[in-house]
Design a protein around this motif. Structure first.
Motif, PDB file in Angstrom:
ATOM      1  N   GLY A 169      14.921 -66.504   5.779  1.00  0.00           N
ATOM      2  CA  GLY A 169      13.783 -65.792   6.012  1.00  0.00           C
ATOM      3  C   GLY A 169      14.023 -64.345   5.564  1.00  0.00           C
ATOM      4  O   GLY A 169      13.232 -63.699   4.625  1.00  0.00           O
ATOM      5  N   MET A 170      14.975 -63.797   5.647  1.00  0.00           N
ATOM      6  CA  MET A 170      15.507 -62.406   5.324  1.00  0.00           C
ATOM      7  C   MET A 170      15.900 -62.468   3.657  1.00  0.00           C
ATOM      8  O   MET A 170      15.519 -61.548   3.222  1.00  0.00           O
ATOM      9  CB  MET A 170      16.885 -61.905   6.184  1.00  0.00           C
ATOM     10  CG  MET A 170      17.153 -60.732   5.813  1.00  0.00           C
ATOM     11  SD  MET A 170      16.162 -59.463   6.238  1.00  0.00           S
ATOM     12  CE  MET A 170      16.301 -59.476   8.324  1.00  0.00           C
ATOM     13  N   TRP A 171      16.424 -63.271   3.345  1.00  0.00           N
ATOM     14  CA  TRP A 171      17.130 -63.513   2.066  1.00  0.00           C
ATOM     15  C   TRP A 171      15.808 -63.477   0.922  1.00  0.00           C
ATOM     16  O   TRP A 171      15.713 -63.218   0.039  1.00  0.00           O
ATOM     17  CB  TRP A 171      17.921 -64.702   1.820  1.00  0.00           C
ATOM     18  CG  TRP A 171      19.430 -64.428   2.005  1.00  0.00           C
ATOM     19  CD1 TRP A 171      19.700 -63.165   2.946  1.00  0.00           C
ATOM     20  CD2 TRP A 171      20.551 -64.935   1.692  1.00  0.00           C
ATOM     21  NE1 TRP A 171      21.123 -63.256   3.027  1.00  0.00           N
ATOM     22  CE2 TRP A 171      21.803 -64.424   2.145  1.00  0.00           C
ATOM     23  CE3 TRP A 171      20.434 -66.287   0.878  1.00  0.00           C
ATOM     24  CZ2 TRP A 171      22.879 -64.804   1.901  1.00  0.00           C
ATOM     25  CZ3 TRP A 171      22.229 -66.522   0.564  1.00  0.00           C
ATOM     26  CH2 TRP A 171      23.134 -65.732   1.095  1.00  0.00           C
ATOM     27  N   ILE A 172      14.794 -64.456   1.579  1.00  0.00           N
ATOM     28  CA  ILE A 172      13.552 -64.501   0.784  1.00  0.00           C
ATOM     29  C   ILE A 172      12.777 -63.079   0.746  1.00  0.00           C
ATOM     30  O   ILE A 172      12.326 -62.792  -0.490  1.00  0.00           O
ATOM     31  CB  ILE A 172      12.513 -65.583   1.304  1.00  0.00           C
ATOM     32  CG1 ILE A 172      13.255 -67.036   1.116  1.00  0.00           C
ATOM     33  CG2 ILE A 172      11.379 -65.416   0.797  1.00  0.00           C
ATOM     34  CD1 ILE A 172      12.410 -67.988   1.798  1.00  0.00           C
ATOM     35  N   ALA A 173      12.717 -62.298   1.474  1.00  0.00           N
ATOM     36  CA  ALA A 173      12.142 -61.063   1.767  1.00  0.00           C
ATOM     37  C   ALA A 173      13.169 -60.140   0.775  1.00  0.00           C
ATOM     38  O   ALA A 173      12.480 -59.319  -0.031  1.00  0.00           O
ATOM     39  CB  ALA A 173      11.895 -60.419   2.979  1.00  0.00           C
TER      40      ALA A 173
END
Length: 128
Positions: free
Chosen positions: A44-48
């Motif tokens: 999730g953090m990497w997608i953002a």
């Protein structure tokens, strides 16, 4: 010294030693985070972060003045680093520790997002 003082036992033999403390169960928070939860938090953090990196690269690529997008990249990297260090200081919260690790590696994901947008420009998948 007299023989009587040497042979005397300081503790009488009829006393029992004190009992050992019985263990008790204390409810507490988890000490670790499961692998799937760590992967979900990191993904999730990497997608953002990849979306932020692609947006910053798009701004830099189409902007006439490059100084403001470069400053925004610097602010992004500093915010990720400081946010990760502050989040890592929270104790007894393994979910926040996972988020701290994901936040520390967010600039890498942003660079991958910018690299993906650059590759799409180079290979002609997106027209400039």
């Amino acid at each position: 010294m007299s023989e009587q003082t040497i042979l005397e036992d300081p503790s009488p033999s009829n006393e029992l030693p004190p009992p050992h403390a019985q263990p008790i169960v204390v409810p507490s928070a988890e000490q670790s985070v499961s692998r799937w939860r760590f992967v979900l938090v990191t993904a999730g953090m990497w997608i953002a972060a990849a979306a932020a990196g692609a947006g910053l690269y798009y701004w830099w690529f189409h902007g006439a003045d490059k100084s403001l997008p470069v400053f925004a990249v610097l602010v992004f990297v500093v915010a990720c680093t400081v946010g990760s260090l502050l989040t890592a200081m929270v104790q007894e919260r393994p979910g926040l520790a996972a988020m701290s690790l994901a936040l520390m590696s967010a600039p890498l994901a942003a660079a991958l997002g910018a690299g993906g947008l650059y590759a799409s420009y180079v290979f002609g998948w997106i027209s400039t």
